[in-house]
Scaffold this motif. Structure first.
Motif, PDB file in Angstrom:
ATOM      1  N   GLU A 148      15.985  13.261  30.393  1.00  0.00           N
ATOM      2  CA  GLU A 148      15.979  14.673  29.915  1.00  0.00           C
ATOM      3  C   GLU A 148      17.097  14.817  28.936  1.00  0.00           C
ATOM      4  O   GLU A 148      17.065  15.470  28.048  1.00  0.00           O
ATOM      5  N   TYR A 149      18.323  14.279  29.228  1.00  0.00           N
ATOM      6  CA  TYR A 149      19.497  14.491  28.151  1.00  0.00           C
ATOM      7  C   TYR A 149      19.081  14.019  26.852  1.00  0.00           C
ATOM      8  O   TYR A 149      19.347  14.489  25.984  1.00  0.00           O
ATOM      9  N   ARG A 150      18.632  12.685  27.005  1.00  0.00           N
ATOM     10  CA  ARG A 150      18.399  12.108  25.668  1.00  0.00           C
ATOM     11  C   ARG A 150      17.152  13.021  25.012  1.00  0.00           C
ATOM     12  O   ARG A 150      17.284  13.115  23.801  1.00  0.00           O
ATOM     13  N   ALA A 151      16.285  13.360  25.804  1.00  0.00           N
ATOM     14  CA  ALA A 151      15.255  14.240  25.011  1.00  0.00           C
ATOM     15  C   ALA A 151      15.851  15.618  24.383  1.00  0.00           C
ATOM     16  O   ALA A 151      15.620  15.767  23.270  1.00  0.00           O
ATOM     17  N   TRP A 152      16.725  16.050  25.133  1.00  0.00           N
ATOM     18  CA  TRP A 152      17.314  17.268  24.634  1.00  0.00           C
ATOM     19  C   TRP A 152      18.252  17.038  23.593  1.00  0.00           C
ATOM     20  O   TRP A 152      18.252  17.751  22.528  1.00  0.00           O
ATOM     21  N   LEU A 153      19.093  16.117  23.446  1.00  0.00           N
ATOM     22  CA  LEU A 153      20.041  15.796  22.407  1.00  0.00           C
ATOM     23  C   LEU A 153      19.017  15.334  21.388  1.00  0.00           C
ATOM     24  O   LEU A 153      19.572  15.663  20.103  1.00  0.00           O
ATOM     25  N   ALA A 154      18.092  14.453  21.529  1.00  0.00           N
ATOM     26  CA  ALA A 154      17.264  14.063  20.127  1.00  0.00           C
ATOM     27  C   ALA A 154      16.619  15.443  19.256  1.00  0.00           C
ATOM     28  O   ALA A 154      16.334  15.349  18.264  1.00  0.00           O
ATOM     29  N   ALA A 155      16.640  16.553  20.126  1.00  0.00           N
ATOM     30  CA  ALA A 155      15.874  17.912  19.331  1.00  0.00           C
ATOM     31  C   ALA A 155      16.644  18.504  18.558  1.00  0.00           C
ATOM     32  O   ALA A 155      16.572  19.722  18.150  1.00  0.00           O
ATOM     33  N   ARG A 156      18.139  18.089  18.716  1.00  0.00           N
ATOM     34  CA  ARG A 156      19.027  19.038  17.939  1.00  0.00           C
ATOM     35  C   ARG A 156      20.303  18.379  17.497  1.00  0.00           C
ATOM     36  O   ARG A 156      20.441  17.008  17.671  1.00  0.00           O
ATOM     37  N   PRO A 157      20.999  18.624  16.375  1.00  0.00           N
ATOM     38  CA  PRO A 157      22.021  18.126  15.687  1.00  0.00           C
ATOM     39  C   PRO A 157      23.289  17.602  16.815  1.00  0.00           C
ATOM     40  O   PRO A 157      23.377  18.649  17.673  1.00  0.00           O
ATOM     41  N   VAL A 158      23.856  16.591  16.424  1.00  0.00           N
ATOM     42  CA  VAL A 158      24.718  15.932  17.583  1.00  0.00           C
ATOM     43  C   VAL A 158      25.980  17.241  17.917  1.00  0.00           C
ATOM     44  O   VAL A 158      26.498  17.486  18.751  1.00  0.00           O
ATOM     45  N   GLY A 159      26.383  17.632  16.542  1.00  0.00           N
ATOM     46  CA  GLY A 159      27.829  18.577  16.634  1.00  0.00           C
ATOM     47  C   GLY A 159      27.494  19.726  17.619  1.00  0.00           C
ATOM     48  O   GLY A 159      28.140  20.011  18.517  1.00  0.00           O
ATOM     49  N   SER A 160      26.396  20.322  17.333  1.00  0.00           N
ATOM     50  CA  SER A 160      26.031  21.603  17.922  1.00  0.00           C
ATOM     51  C   SER A 160      25.695  21.376  19.354  1.00  0.00           C
ATOM     52  O   SER A 160      26.116  22.152  20.288  1.00  0.00           O
ATOM     53  N   ALA A 161      24.952  19.989  19.754  1.00  0.00           N
ATOM     54  CA  ALA A 161      24.725  20.079  21.036  1.00  0.00           C
ATOM     55  C   ALA A 161      26.014  19.433  22.168  1.00  0.00           C
ATOM     56  O   ALA A 161      26.036  20.195  22.866  1.00  0.00           O
ATOM     57  N   VAL A 162      27.067  18.838  21.468  1.00  0.00           N
ATOM     58  CA  VAL A 162      28.076  18.681  22.021  1.00  0.00           C
ATOM     59  C   VAL A 162      28.920  19.931  22.217  1.00  0.00           C
ATOM     60  O   VAL A 162      29.621  20.125  23.302  1.00  0.00           O
ATOM     61  N   THR A 163      29.045  20.947  21.099  1.00  0.00           N
ATOM     62  CA  THR A 163      29.694  22.326  21.496  1.00  0.00           C
ATOM     63  C   THR A 163      29.059  22.968  22.601  1.00  0.00           C
ATOM     64  O   THR A 163      29.793  23.529  23.383  1.00  0.00           O
ATOM     65  N   GLU A 164      27.626  22.911  22.669  1.00  0.00           N
ATOM     66  CA  GLU A 164      27.030  23.562  23.921  1.00  0.00           C
ATOM     67  C   GLU A 164      27.392  23.103  25.089  1.00  0.00           C
ATOM     68  O   GLU A 164      27.565  23.733  26.099  1.00  0.00           O
ATOM     69  N   LEU A 165      27.177  21.657  25.257  1.00  0.00           N
ATOM     70  CA  LEU A 165      27.766  20.950  26.575  1.00  0.00           C
ATOM     71  C   LEU A 165      29.251  21.422  27.017  1.00  0.00           C
ATOM     72  O   LEU A 165      29.211  21.640  28.316  1.00  0.00           O
ATOM     73  N   LEU A 166      30.123  21.316  25.919  1.00  0.00           N
ATOM     74  CA  LEU A 166      31.478  21.510  26.306  1.00  0.00           C
ATOM     75  C   LEU A 166      31.483  23.232  26.745  1.00  0.00           C
ATOM     76  O   LEU A 166      32.278  23.624  27.795  1.00  0.00           O
ATOM     77  N   ASP A 167      30.814  24.033  26.165  1.00  0.00           N
ATOM     78  CA  ASP A 167      30.727  25.499  26.489  1.00  0.00           C
ATOM     79  C   ASP A 167      30.420  25.747  28.099  1.00  0.00           C
ATOM     80  O   ASP A 167      31.005  26.298  28.720  1.00  0.00           O
ATOM     81  N   ALA A 168      29.317  25.025  28.239  1.00  0.00           N
ATOM     82  CA  ALA A 168      28.649  24.783  29.544  1.00  0.00           C
ATOM     83  C   ALA A 168      29.510  24.391  30.683  1.00  0.00           C
ATOM     84  O   ALA A 168      29.985  24.769  31.927  1.00  0.00           O
ATOM     85  N   ALA A 169      30.470  23.436  30.034  1.00  0.00           N
ATOM     86  CA  ALA A 169      31.255  22.986  31.119  1.00  0.00           C
ATOM     87  C   ALA A 169      32.514  23.745  31.241  1.00  0.00           C
ATOM     88  O   ALA A 169      33.235  23.565  32.142  1.00  0.00           O
ATOM     89  N   ARG A 170      32.706  24.562  30.711  1.00  0.00           N
ATOM     90  CA  ARG A 170      33.906  25.767  30.773  1.00  0.00           C
ATOM     91  C   ARG A 170      33.523  26.717  31.639  1.00  0.00           C
ATOM     92  O   ARG A 170      34.357  27.598  32.034  1.00  0.00           O
ATOM     93  N   GLY A 171      32.439  26.811  32.296  1.00  0.00           N
ATOM     94  CA  GLY A 171      31.935  28.170  33.096  1.00  0.00           C
ATOM     95  C   GLY A 171      32.374  27.747  34.408  1.00  0.00           C
ATOM     96  O   GLY A 171      33.216  26.870  34.630  1.00  0.00           O
ATOM     97  N   GLU A 172      32.023  28.711  35.266  1.00  0.00           N
ATOM     98  CA  GLU A 172      32.635  28.622  36.616  1.00  0.00           C
ATOM     99  C   GLU A 172      31.962  27.483  37.461  1.00  0.00           C
ATOM    100  O   GLU A 172      32.344  27.428  38.787  1.00  0.00           O
ATOM    101  N   ASP A 173      30.529  27.167  37.224  1.00  0.00           N
ATOM    102  CA  ASP A 173      29.912  26.408  38.037  1.00  0.00           C
ATOM    103  C   ASP A 173      30.338  24.828  37.852  1.00  0.00           C
ATOM    104  O   ASP A 173      30.283  24.261  36.827  1.00  0.00           O
ATOM    105  N   ALA A 174      31.091  24.216  38.859  1.00  0.00           N
ATOM    106  CA  ALA A 174      31.494  23.232  38.869  1.00  0.00           C
ATOM    107  C   ALA A 174      30.415  21.909  39.013  1.00  0.00           C
ATOM    108  O   ALA A 174      30.678  20.784  37.994  1.00  0.00           O
ATOM    109  N   LEU A 175      29.482  22.292  39.113  1.00  0.00           N
ATOM    110  CA  LEU A 175      28.232  21.258  39.081  1.00  0.00           C
ATOM    111  C   LEU A 175      27.958  21.123  37.649  1.00  0.00           C
ATOM    112  O   LEU A 175      27.692  19.967  37.157  1.00  0.00           O
TER     113      LEU A 175
END
Length: 454
Positions: A291-318
């Motif tokens: 699923e990660y590979r499919a999600w990443l293939a559908a968008r530019p790498v730079g913006s995908a990495v930024t989105e993932l790090l923003d999600a990691a900064r949230g309150e949900d440790a999972l």
């Protein structure tokens, strides 16, 4: 082939790293790390090249991500740092150049910007045709295909032609081609006009003045083929175009990415990073990675990495843990962004583990790069994820993963580490643990953290 084709740009990028980096001698007189006349002449003298060669290699190095200009300094991109030890960095650098082929050569003058944009949009179909042909293809055949694709693009937009208009009733664009004829690269095998079975829907020859006609598109096709040849994707001459092995591989990779993106197993491809990660939380590891590979293939790498790090900064440790699992699928292109979060306490342990594994450390030994405090912070963060999303027995088993040899030592260090979820984690652990004495000690520790006592 990629190393050979980019040898010149790599040489100039390394020169720029030495001569133009912060605090280095040899920066330009105005203090900017741009390739001014002075800088180009100095590079040419140092490298034994002409200034034109230096400028061309500099431009290529920037398109390939070998060098990055930031304000008044030039610094090497991650691909240059990994050039000698990582073949994937070389290939990614060349693919970045391949993706930027339309910037590699100046477009011909006297053409509408919209027409140029349409040709750029249509070239993937032409490249797919070349890849499927696996050999030289006459330019006339490519021109016919380009003409059809541009016509299809305009038909899809229901666009009125912007060129000189013919007499009323004249047929400018021809009827819309059917799916098989309009998508020759992906459907009908890109058969040439002489061998394609008649469908009754083939586009008619364009009327005079139609901007999809041979006279309008031929120079743009010539420009596109020359630009692609300049980056090493194909050979072009004698009225024929042929994909190089490297170009054929790149087109195959692009087609594979499209297929991967189209086969998102859990249907999260259109979701934002946070929602995608939540959707993957219940999947098995292999299914989640797909699923990660499919999600990443559908968008530019730079913006995908930024989105993932923003999600990691949230309150949900999972989500924090899952975001870094997705970043493992990204691989080397994520390295600069992962390094940039090392100063963020909540992300630092995850980033250190990611970087250690990226550098080749066995995942089972990667935890050794963490300090005792960082390991404790990660233990609490992971426990928070288990408390929020897991079951009580799982939280009890999580005690075994602590680096501290005893529960009292763990509680002392957990209290000191200052994780914002410490109280909740300890309360949940006390409620879940079957040993009354240990549960009481854990509750006491939670109370002390809550009240600020010792």
């Amino acid at each position: 082939m990629a190393r050979l084709g980019l040898a010149g740009p790599v040489r100039v990028a390394r020169w720029a790293d030495a001569a133009l980096g912060p605090g280095r001698d040899g920066a330009t007189a105005d203090g900017k790390a741009t390739l001014s006349d002075t800088t180009a002449e100095r590079a040419a003298g140092d490298l034994g090249l002409t200034t034109a060669q230096v400028r061309a290699d500099w431009d290529t190095a920037r398109l390939a991500g070998l060098v990055e200009v930031h304000g008044d300094s030039a610094r090497p991109g991650w691909r240059l740092r990994a050039w000698d030890r990582d073949d994937s960095a070389v290939l990614r650098g060349w693919v970045a150049l391949f993706d930027a082929w339309s910037l590699a050569s100046p477009e011909p003058e006297g053409h509408e910007p919209a027409a140029v944009a349409e040709v750029v949009s249509a070239m993937p179909q032409v490249l797919s045709f070349l890849q499927l042909s696996a050999g030289p293809v006459p330019v006339e055949q490519l021109l016919d295909l380009l003409q059809q694709r541009v016509t299809e693009l305009r038909t899809e937009r229901c666009e009125v032609p912007y060129g000189p208009q013919a007499e009323p009733g004249a047929h400018l664009l021809g009827p819309a081609p059917d799916a098989a004829a309009a998508r020759p690269a992906l459907a009908a095998g890109a058969l040439p006009e002489t061998s394609r079975p008649a469908t009754g829907h083939e586009p008619e020859h364009p009327a005079p003045g139609d901007p999809t006609g041979d006279s309008a598109l031929a120079p743009l096709l010539d420009w596109a083929l020359r630009a692609l040849a300049s980056v090493g994707a194909l050979t072009y001459g004698g009225g024929l175009a042929t994909l190089t092995p490297l170009g054929s591989w790149a087109v195959w990779v692009k087609l594979e990415q499209i297929c991967v993106a189209a086969q998102s197993p859990a249907g999260n491809i259109e979701q934002a990073a946070e929602d995608m990660l939540r959707g993957c939380a219940q999947l098995r590891p292999n299914a989640a990675r797909a699923e990660y590979r499919a999600w990443l293939a559908a968008r530019p790498v730079g913006s995908a990495v930024t989105e993932l790090l923003d999600a990691a900064r949230g309150e949900d440790a999972l989500l924090r843990g899952l975001a870094f699992e997705a970043l493992r699928v990204v691989g080397a292109p994520a390295e600069p962004d992962v390094r940039s979060v090392l100063d963020e306490p909540a992300l630092r342990p995850y980033a250190l583990l990611w970087l250690a594994e990226h550098d080749g450390v066995d995942p089972e030994d990667a935890h050794e790069v963490l300090t005792r405090e960082e390991a404790t912070w990660l233990w609490v963060d992971t426990a928070a994820a288990v408390a929020d999303h897991g079951e009580a027995p799982m939280l009890v088993r999580h005690l075994e993963s602590a680096v501290q040899p005893t529960v009292p030592a763990l509680l002392d260090e957990v209290r000191a580490v200052g994780h914002p979820r410490t109280v909740q984690v300890l309360v949940a652990l006390a409620a879940a643990h079957p040993d009354p004495a240990l549960a009481k000690a854990v509750r006491r520790a939670a109370f002390q953290v809550h009240t600020g006592g010792s």
